[in-house]
Design a protein around this motif. Structure first.
Motif, PDB file in Angstrom:
ATOM      1  N   LYS A 136      22.065  -0.985  22.109  1.00  0.00           N
ATOM      2  CA  LYS A 136      22.842   0.063  21.442  1.00  0.00           C
ATOM      3  C   LYS A 136      22.394   0.229  19.983  1.00  0.00           C
ATOM      4  O   LYS A 136      22.261   1.348  19.486  1.00  0.00           O
ATOM      5  CB  LYS A 136      24.335  -0.270  21.496  1.00  0.00           C
ATOM      6  CG  LYS A 136      24.931  -0.275  22.889  1.00  0.00           C
ATOM      7  CD  LYS A 136      26.398  -0.696  22.848  1.00  0.00           C
ATOM      8  CE  LYS A 136      27.002  -0.742  24.246  1.00  0.00           C
ATOM      9  NZ  LYS A 136      28.417  -1.213  24.215  1.00  0.00           N
ATOM     10  N   PHE A 137      22.197  -0.892  19.322  1.00  0.00           N
ATOM     11  CA  PHE A 137      21.791  -0.884  17.915  1.00  0.00           C
ATOM     12  C   PHE A 137      20.451  -0.174  17.746  1.00  0.00           C
ATOM     13  O   PHE A 137      20.286   0.695  16.879  1.00  0.00           O
ATOM     14  CB  PHE A 137      21.698  -2.339  17.429  1.00  0.00           C
ATOM     15  CG  PHE A 137      21.431  -2.501  15.955  1.00  0.00           C
ATOM     16  CD1 PHE A 137      22.463  -2.444  15.034  1.00  0.00           C
ATOM     17  CD2 PHE A 137      20.142  -2.741  15.494  1.00  0.00           C
ATOM     18  CE1 PHE A 137      22.223  -2.614  13.677  1.00  0.00           C
ATOM     19  CE2 PHE A 137      19.890  -2.902  14.141  1.00  0.00           C
ATOM     20  CZ  PHE A 137      20.934  -2.847  13.229  1.00  0.00           C
ATOM     21  N   ALA A 138      19.494  -0.539  18.592  1.00  0.00           N
ATOM     22  CA  ALA A 138      18.156   0.050  18.500  1.00  0.00           C
ATOM     23  C   ALA A 138      18.182   1.533  18.848  1.00  0.00           C
ATOM     24  O   ALA A 138      17.474   2.335  18.215  1.00  0.00           O
ATOM     25  CB  ALA A 138      17.193  -0.692  19.425  1.00  0.00           C
ATOM     26  N   GLU A 139      18.965   1.914  19.836  1.00  0.00           N
ATOM     27  CA  GLU A 139      19.043   3.328  20.211  1.00  0.00           C
ATOM     28  C   GLU A 139      19.614   4.151  19.063  1.00  0.00           C
ATOM     29  O   GLU A 139      19.100   5.234  18.739  1.00  0.00           O
ATOM     30  CB  GLU A 139      19.911   3.493  21.459  1.00  0.00           C
ATOM     31  CG  GLU A 139      20.052   4.928  21.935  1.00  0.00           C
ATOM     32  CD  GLU A 139      18.725   5.571  22.317  1.00  0.00           C
ATOM     33  OE1 GLU A 139      18.621   6.821  22.185  1.00  0.00           O
ATOM     34  OE2 GLU A 139      17.801   4.839  22.735  1.00  0.00           O
ATOM     35  N   HIS A 140      20.668   3.631  18.430  1.00  0.00           N
ATOM     36  CA  HIS A 140      21.303   4.382  17.348  1.00  0.00           C
ATOM     37  C   HIS A 140      20.374   4.527  16.149  1.00  0.00           C
ATOM     38  O   HIS A 140      20.115   5.651  15.681  1.00  0.00           O
ATOM     39  CB  HIS A 140      22.594   3.687  16.911  1.00  0.00           C
ATOM     40  CG  HIS A 140      23.292   4.380  15.775  1.00  0.00           C
ATOM     41  ND1 HIS A 140      24.087   5.485  15.950  1.00  0.00           N
ATOM     42  CD2 HIS A 140      23.284   4.127  14.437  1.00  0.00           C
ATOM     43  CE1 HIS A 140      24.544   5.895  14.787  1.00  0.00           C
ATOM     44  NE2 HIS A 140      24.073   5.092  13.838  1.00  0.00           N
ATOM     45  N   ASP A 168      12.901  -2.262  28.025  1.00  0.00           N
ATOM     46  CA  ASP A 168      13.877  -1.193  28.235  1.00  0.00           C
ATOM     47  C   ASP A 168      14.090  -0.289  27.025  1.00  0.00           C
ATOM     48  O   ASP A 168      14.600   0.820  27.173  1.00  0.00           O
ATOM     49  CB  ASP A 168      15.230  -1.789  28.647  1.00  0.00           C
ATOM     50  CG  ASP A 168      15.169  -2.501  29.992  1.00  0.00           C
ATOM     51  OD1 ASP A 168      14.143  -2.360  30.691  1.00  0.00           O
ATOM     52  OD2 ASP A 168      16.143  -3.211  30.330  1.00  0.00           O
ATOM     53  N   SER A 169      13.730  -0.763  25.836  1.00  0.00           N
ATOM     54  CA  SER A 169      13.963   0.028  24.631  1.00  0.00           C
ATOM     55  C   SER A 169      12.648   0.463  24.010  1.00  0.00           C
ATOM     56  O   SER A 169      11.804  -0.366  23.672  1.00  0.00           O
ATOM     57  CB  SER A 169      14.772  -0.771  23.602  1.00  0.00           C
ATOM     58  OG  SER A 169      14.847  -0.061  22.377  1.00  0.00           O
ATOM     59  N   GLN A 170      12.488   1.755  23.815  1.00  0.00           N
ATOM     60  CA  GLN A 170      11.279   2.277  23.172  1.00  0.00           C
ATOM     61  C   GLN A 170      11.235   1.933  21.686  1.00  0.00           C
ATOM     62  O   GLN A 170      10.196   2.063  21.046  1.00  0.00           O
ATOM     63  CB  GLN A 170      11.231   3.792  23.329  1.00  0.00           C
ATOM     64  CG  GLN A 170      12.385   4.522  22.654  1.00  0.00           C
ATOM     65  CD  GLN A 170      12.286   6.019  22.775  1.00  0.00           C
ATOM     66  OE1 GLN A 170      11.207   6.582  22.675  1.00  0.00           O
ATOM     67  NE2 GLN A 170      13.420   6.678  23.015  1.00  0.00           N
ATOM     68  N   HIS A 171      12.358   1.476  21.146  1.00  0.00           N
ATOM     69  CA  HIS A 171      12.442   1.205  19.719  1.00  0.00           C
ATOM     70  C   HIS A 171      12.066  -0.243  19.373  1.00  0.00           C
ATOM     71  O   HIS A 171      11.820  -0.545  18.209  1.00  0.00           O
ATOM     72  CB  HIS A 171      13.845   1.516  19.198  1.00  0.00           C
ATOM     73  CG  HIS A 171      14.300   2.897  19.539  1.00  0.00           C
ATOM     74  ND1 HIS A 171      13.709   4.032  19.017  1.00  0.00           N
ATOM     75  CD2 HIS A 171      15.283   3.339  20.385  1.00  0.00           C
ATOM     76  CE1 HIS A 171      14.305   5.105  19.497  1.00  0.00           C
ATOM     77  NE2 HIS A 171      15.261   4.715  20.328  1.00  0.00           N
ATOM     78  N   PHE A 172      12.051  -1.131  20.363  1.00  0.00           N
ATOM     79  CA  PHE A 172      11.548  -2.490  20.153  1.00  0.00           C
ATOM     80  C   PHE A 172      10.056  -2.493  20.453  1.00  0.00           C
ATOM     81  O   PHE A 172       9.635  -2.184  21.572  1.00  0.00           O
ATOM     82  CB  PHE A 172      12.272  -3.494  21.057  1.00  0.00           C
ATOM     83  CG  PHE A 172      13.550  -4.022  20.475  1.00  0.00           C
ATOM     84  CD1 PHE A 172      13.527  -5.100  19.599  1.00  0.00           C
ATOM     85  CD2 PHE A 172      14.763  -3.430  20.782  1.00  0.00           C
ATOM     86  CE1 PHE A 172      14.709  -5.591  19.045  1.00  0.00           C
ATOM     87  CE2 PHE A 172      15.940  -3.902  20.228  1.00  0.00           C
ATOM     88  CZ  PHE A 172      15.920  -4.991  19.355  1.00  0.00           C
ATOM     89  N   ILE A 173       9.253  -2.837  19.441  1.00  0.00           N
ATOM     90  CA  ILE A 173       7.800  -2.724  19.586  1.00  0.00           C
ATOM     91  C   ILE A 173       7.093  -4.070  19.613  1.00  0.00           C
ATOM     92  O   ILE A 173       5.882  -4.127  19.840  1.00  0.00           O
ATOM     93  CB  ILE A 173       7.209  -1.872  18.458  1.00  0.00           C
ATOM     94  CG1 ILE A 173       7.427  -2.547  17.100  1.00  0.00           C
ATOM     95  CG2 ILE A 173       7.814  -0.476  18.473  1.00  0.00           C
ATOM     96  CD1 ILE A 173       6.663  -1.898  15.966  1.00  0.00           C
ATOM     97  N   GLY A 174       7.831  -5.153  19.391  1.00  0.00           N
ATOM     98  CA  GLY A 174       7.156  -6.443  19.388  1.00  0.00           C
ATOM     99  C   GLY A 174       8.122  -7.587  19.247  1.00  0.00           C
ATOM    100  O   GLY A 174       9.322  -7.406  18.996  1.00  0.00           O
TER     101      GLY A 174
END
Length: 312
Positions: A136-140, A168-174
């Protein structure tokens, strides 16, 4: 404008220099910090013209400074490196609302961070909660602030949750590994092409690189940039013998930093900077909760750095 994602991922296969923040008493020495950033930017030995990666994170003592001071640090650091380097901002996620506010503020800077390193969560939590809340945090903040996140992995129990986050999250890159080499293969296998797996326990990184990690973090680059850079250069060309040989030279200093649950991670670097006598870096007087090392440790630091001057 922040760095494009493919370019950023490639840039992270490098040394992420995490400079100590110098203090004058209990106040941040911003001029000294600027001096250290200048040293790192002007002493870039990475091959093929690669950009310097700088993170303001745990070794910088971000846990012990106010939110507004961290914002000022990131703003000044970003202004100094401009488009000539990659900037990563370490974010302490306790409390999570404050972490979000800090990301919002930093994202509005004229030179925002290229990525945010989510530091280890303290207090009570479980893997299911970490996955749910960070999704949720990363999506927001990924959607609203164009934030890209690197997960600092320090709890083995959370391994499967971290793999799920990266998948699952496009916002986590590594993910930055802060546990041990046993977790390298599971993370690489589990994440695949969905993010970079970096080594996060200093320049003693040749064996993790053999196992497949890409890039590493360095707390000593602020004094010995050439050592960290040449280790990474060697690893990128598959020359692990050279990487091992340089690693052996900095081993004694790294051992002091990481012994007894990283007790001198900050203070040993400060002492090395002071004892080196280098005029182009600023160590300060010791930071909050991290005074100068005891006399016996000082002697060990002096012995550990006596042959490192060529790597400054």
């Amino acid at each position: 404008m922040s760095t494009e994602l493919p370019q950023l991922i490639d840039s992270l296969n490098s040394v992420t220099a995490i400079p100590i923040i110098p203090f004058n008493g209990d106040k941040i020495d911003f001029a000294g910090h600027a001096k250290n950033i200048d040293y790192l930017m002007h002493n870039n030995y990475l091959d093929n013209g690669r950009k310097r990666v700088i993170a303001i994170a745990g070794t910088s003592l971000i846990h012990h400074i106010a939110e507004i001071e961290q914002l000022n640090l990131i703003e000044r650091t970003g202004q100094q490196i401009g488009n000539d380097g990659i900037l990563i901002s370490g974010i302490v996620p306790n409390p999570i609302k404050q972490a979000g506010q800090l990301i919002e503020a930093q994202s509005q800077l004229s030179r925002p961070p290229d990525a945010y390193l989510l530091m280890p969560l303290t207090g009570i939590s479980n893997p299911e909660g970490i996955y749910e809340y960070y999704m949720k945090f990363a999506e927001h903040y990924g959607t609203n602030c164009n934030a890209r996140f690197i997960y600092y992995f320090r709890q083995k129990r959370d391994l499967n949750a971290v793999i799920r986050l990266l998948n699952d999250s496009q916002h986590f890159i590594g993910v930055k590994i802060g546990t041990d080499t046993d977790d390298v293969a599971p993370l690489i296998d589990g994440i695949g092409d969905n993010g970079i797996v970096m080594w996060g326990i200093g320049d003693r990184c040749t064996q993790p690189a053999r196992l497949g990690t890409k890039g590493h973090t360095s707390g000593i680059a602020v004094a010995y940039a050439r050592a960290s850079d040449e280790i990474n250069n060697a690893q990128r060309r598959g020359d692990y013998e050279t990487s091992d040989s340089i690693e052996a030279k900095i081993e004694a200093l790294e051992e002091i930093r990481f012994r007894n649950e990283r007790v001198y991670n900050y203070a040993a670097v400060v002492e090395a900077m002071i004892q080196s006598g280098f005029a182009d870096i600023e160590a300060g007087t010791g930071g909050p909760f991290n005074p100068r090392v005891p006399s016996e440790i000082k002697k060990q630091v002096i012995d550990a750095i006596k042959h490192l001057k060529p790597y400054h």
